[in-house]
Design a protein around this motif. Structure first.
Motif, mmCIF file in Angstrom:
data_model
loop_
_atom_site.group_PDB
_atom_site.id
_atom_site.type_symbol
_atom_site.label_atom_id
_atom_site.label_comp_id
_atom_site.label_asym_id
_atom_site.label_seq_id
_atom_site.Cartn_x
_atom_site.Cartn_y
_atom_site.Cartn_z
ATOM 1 N N LYS A 84 2.310 17.415 4.111
ATOM 2 C CA LYS A 84 1.161 15.972 4.945
ATOM 3 C C LYS A 84 0.836 16.028 3.151
ATOM 4 O O LYS A 84 0.497 14.398 3.049
ATOM 5 C CB LYS A 84 0.282 16.633 5.888
ATOM 6 N N ASP A 85 -0.216 16.606 2.240
ATOM 7 C CA ASP A 85 -0.690 15.884 1.300
ATOM 8 C C ASP A 85 -0.078 15.210 0.534
ATOM 9 O O ASP A 85 -0.091 14.663 -0.660
ATOM 10 C CB ASP A 85 -1.623 17.440 0.520
ATOM 11 N N ARG B 92 2.970 14.338 0.291
ATOM 12 C CA ARG B 92 3.451 13.097 1.151
ATOM 13 C C ARG B 92 2.668 12.065 0.702
ATOM 14 O O ARG B 92 2.730 11.010 0.120
ATOM 15 C CB ARG B 92 3.699 13.417 2.860
ATOM 16 N N ARG B 93 1.144 12.256 1.441
ATOM 17 C CA ARG B 93 -0.074 11.886 0.931
ATOM 18 C C ARG B 93 -0.179 11.090 -0.336
ATOM 19 O O ARG B 93 -0.389 10.160 -0.644
ATOM 20 C CB ARG B 93 -0.176 12.177 1.755
ATOM 21 N N GLU B 94 -0.046 11.963 -0.948
ATOM 22 C CA GLU B 94 -0.107 11.570 -2.706
ATOM 23 C C GLU B 94 0.996 10.945 -3.135
ATOM 24 O O GLU B 94 0.839 9.864 -3.926
ATOM 25 C CB GLU B 94 -0.174 13.086 -3.625
ATOM 26 N N ARG B 95 2.189 10.814 -3.381
ATOM 27 C CA ARG B 95 3.589 10.411 -2.938
ATOM 28 C C ARG B 95 3.609 8.900 -2.747
ATOM 29 O O ARG B 95 3.847 8.447 -3.584
ATOM 30 C CB ARG B 95 4.323 11.319 -2.469
ATOM 31 N N ARG B 96 2.869 8.907 -1.775
ATOM 32 C CA ARG B 96 2.548 7.128 -1.156
ATOM 33 C C ARG B 96 1.437 6.638 -1.915
ATOM 34 O O ARG B 96 1.598 5.257 -1.948
ATOM 35 C CB ARG B 96 2.121 7.714 0.571
ATOM 36 N N LYS B 97 0.526 6.919 -2.359
ATOM 37 C CA LYS B 97 -0.671 6.774 -2.858
ATOM 38 C C LYS B 97 0.112 5.993 -4.375
ATOM 39 O O LYS B 97 -0.556 5.116 -5.101
ATOM 40 C CB LYS B 97 -1.596 7.745 -3.435
ATOM 41 N N GLN B 98 0.409 7.548 -5.257
ATOM 42 C CA GLN B 98 1.444 6.298 -6.356
ATOM 43 C C GLN B 98 2.086 5.152 -6.223
ATOM 44 O O GLN B 98 2.019 4.614 -7.020
ATOM 45 C CB GLN B 98 2.237 8.429 -6.845
ATOM 46 N N LEU B 99 2.941 5.965 -5.404
ATOM 47 C CA LEU B 99 3.350 5.017 -5.029
ATOM 48 C C LEU B 99 3.628 3.027 -5.014
ATOM 49 O O LEU B 99 3.206 2.175 -5.653
ATOM 50 C CB LEU B 99 4.452 4.656 -3.766
ATOM 51 N N PHE B 100 2.344 3.245 -4.533
ATOM 52 C CA PHE B 100 0.989 1.985 -3.949
ATOM 53 C C PHE B 100 0.432 1.708 -4.845
ATOM 54 O O PHE B 100 0.447 0.576 -5.475
ATOM 55 C CB PHE B 100 0.313 2.219 -2.770
ATOM 56 N N ARG B 101 -0.197 2.654 -5.640
ATOM 57 C CA ARG B 101 -0.163 2.491 -7.624
ATOM 58 C C ARG B 101 0.156 1.425 -7.982
ATOM 59 O O ARG B 101 0.095 0.482 -8.926
ATOM 60 C CB ARG B 101 -1.057 3.459 -7.738
#
Length: 161
Positions: A16-17, A19-28
């Motif tokens: 989960k962490d 996936r959350r980090e990947r989502r943050k990178q994608l959003f950035r």
């Protein structure tokens, strides 16, 4: 107390962490793409202006409209619409003028010698003139002998060089 269950929960939390980090990178990345002025230009040496990526698409659209205008200006079914595409030339020149001026004015002042107007013009001509001459040669080479040019047009040709 179940050791296998605890290990499974830890792995689930790690996934989960991740996936959350990947989502943050994608959003950035998405934000950097949508708002290019919010980040410094990648690969810049620090002495230039921030690249205005948001203006690339309008410049591209304007250049395509200019090509369409020149290709279909005299085609009868398309003539009515093609004449309006000439407005894109003005838009393209205004936008390109802004981008060039921005690139020059946003650059921090250099220590030492200031660039003279003649040096600036020389730099601009070195970049622009070869493409202009190439396109002029293409136009002249593509002009069919049956294409009637007035003597005024031929006399004005040296002014374009």
């Amino acid at each position: 107390h179940d050791p296998e269950g605890d290990q499974q929960r830890e792995e689930d939390v790690d996934r989960k962490d991740l996936r959350r980090e990947r989502r943050k990178q994608l959003f950035r990345r998405l934000c950097d793409y949508m708002y290019p002025l919010s980040v410094a230009a990648k690969g810049a040496k620090g002495d230039g202006a921030v690249r205005l990526d948001a203006l690339d698409a309008p410049r591209w659209v304007a250049s395509i409209q200019i090509v369409v205008y020149h290709m279909y200006e005299h085609e009868q079914p398309f003539h009515r619409y093609a004449t309006w595409f000439s407005i894109w030339t003005c838009f393209f020149f205004m936008l390109s003028g802004f981008v060039l001026a921005y690139a020059e004015l946003a650059r921090p002042p250099r220590k030492g010698r200031q660039m003279s107007m003649l040096q600036y013009l020389r730099r601009r001509l070195i970049v622009i003139y070869p493409a202009f001459l190439f396109s002029l040669i293409l136009v002249l080479a593509g002009a069919a002998p049956s294409t009637r040019r007035t003597s005024f047009e031929w006399r004005g040709l040296p002014l374009h060089i």
